[in-house]
Design an enzyme around this catalytic site. Structure first.
Site, PDB file in Angstrom:
ATOM      1  N   THR A   1       0.852  -1.187   0.000  1.00 45.71           N
ATOM      2  CA  THR A   1       0.000   0.000   0.000  1.00 45.71           C
ATOM      3  C   THR A   1       0.890   1.240   0.000  1.00 45.71           C
ATOM      4  OG1 THR A   1      -1.757   1.200   1.183  1.00 45.71           O
ATOM      5  CG2 THR A   1      -0.186  -0.029   2.529  1.00 45.71           C
TER       6      THR A   1
ATOM      7  N   HIS B   1       2.582 -11.582  14.177  1.00 40.73           N
ATOM      8  CA  HIS B   1       3.647 -12.116  15.015  1.00 40.73           C
ATOM      9  C   HIS B   1       3.424 -13.588  15.373  1.00 40.73           C
ATOM     10  CE1 HIS B   1       7.228 -11.839  17.173  1.00 40.73           C
ATOM     11  NE2 HIS B   1       6.915 -11.009  18.162  1.00 40.73           N
TER      12      HIS B   1
END
Length: 378
Positions: free
Chosen positions: A297, A349
């Protein structure tokens, strides 16, 4: 001939009648765009299937089920009476803004309902479809405080965006790591080869192909960033379908470059340009948005200097590009001015360790700062 809401996807059950391009009673021609509808995934146009006179059954701003009839085209040229299905409730329209002077004049020209009674019937913050007070000028007196807000329902696309953004926060362990890249070499290549590139391929050479290629090379070295979680499994994807976030009139959409590792720079630019044009003309298909293994993006086109991009589940990583800014940096013990761009990598994560995320982003930086190596490999 009836105008029906078409089926546009297996999981889509309703659509918003966003805009009528022609009015009730207008003559329309075959294949002419007559209506714009919006689902929770795409906006698309409906074209007239025959020549004739349009009769509008469902007004703009109404949500209807897939398959519902929203209008007719009379091939004989006789308009039909427009009706609204009893199962459809048009949205309430906000009252027009009335200045204090106009309200005072209205109260002086005609008797009005006592303010105590009005406050009881229509307390502040609740909209009435019919105004409680009229002046001789037929201008309604707004409810106290109503002129300070306008309330309207979310569009299907905006609701879908909100749901996905909330899910990304709730269902992933998202973290973001940052770095910066010097853009001198990329800018030199664009300046040196830009005119020839445009002449040969018909599109301008921008930054995005460099970052697509850099990310793909980095994804090959760090496959966890290209993977996803499915239940208790990690699914490693040995292909590179790169989502490119594009800002449309109705919100951000992420069309996907299929097998982007096989695309040359010109093919990447042409594909992105095609996405932009289809978004503008409401011709983007759901298949253009499905899948994707990683997203890029670019908030820099709006002037963003630094931001935290949000994940696009089930993907595990998203790269955020930002504005190029000349900044003082240290080179060889001296302070020099260089065109710099901050980079941000948001990652899940649960599947990607911090070490992998930092090294992935560092690898992207290296390819951008030395693009010749990347071009030779590609």
């Amino acid at each position: 001939m009836e105008i029906k809401i078409p089926e546009v996807g297996e999981s889509i059950f309703e659509a918003l009648v966003a805009k009528w391009h022609r009015k009730d009673g207008d003559n329309v021609e075959k294949d002419e765009p007559i209506c714009e509808i919006e689902t929770d995934k795409i906006t698309m146009e409906l074209n007239a299937e025959v020549d004739g006179v349009l009769s509008v059954r469902v007004p703009e701003g109404t949500t209807v089920r897939i398959g519902a009839v929203i209008g007719d085209i009379d091939e004989q040229g006789t308009p039909k009476v427009a009706t609204v299905p009893s199962t459809v409730t048009p949205p309430a329209r906000p009252l027009p803004h009335i200045s204090p002077t106009e309200r005072k004049a209205a109260r002086g020209e005609k008797e009005v309902i006592a303010e105590e009674k009005q406050d009881t019937l229509f307390p502040q913050g609740i909209r009435s479809e019919e105004p409680a007070v009229y002046a001789t000028s037929t201008v309604p007196t707004p409810i106290a405080g109503e002129e300070r807000i306008t309330r309207q329902p979310m569009t299907p696309i905006r609701r879908r965006i909100a749901e996905r953004l909330l899910a990304a926060r709730q269902l992933t362990a998202m973290l973001t790591t940052f770095n910066e890249a010097e853009m001198s070499r990329v800018m030199e290549l664009r300046k040196k080869h830009g005119a020839d590139f445009t002449r040969r391929h018909g599109v301008k050479l921008g930054f995005m192909p460099f970052f697509v290629r850099a990310c793909i090379e980095a994804l090959k070295e760090f496959p966890a960033v290209n993977a996803r979680i499915d239940g208790d499994d990690i699914v490693y994807q040995h292909f590179h379908d790169i989502g490119i976030a594009v800002s449309g009139e109705k919100g951000l959409v992420v069309p996907v470059l299929r097998n982007a590792d096989r695309l040359h720079f010109a093919e990447i630019e042409k594909s992105i340009e095609g996405f932009v044009e289809r978004i503008k003309s409401n011709k983007l298909a759901i298949s253009d948005l499905e899948g994707g293994t990683f997203t890029i993006t670019n908030g820099g086109i709006f002037g963003s200097l630094l931001s935290t991009p949000i994940l696009n589940p089930p993907q595990s990583g998203v790269l955020g590009m930002h504005a190029v800014q000349e900044r003082p940096v240290a080179r060889g013990g001296k302070v020099v001015i260089r065109p710099m761009m901050y980079l941000a990598l948001s990652y899940d994560h649960r599947i990607i360790d911090g070490r992998e995320a930092v090294q992935f982003l560092k690898k992207v930086k290296e390819y951008i700062e030395e693009p010749e190596e990347m071009l030779l490999e590609g």
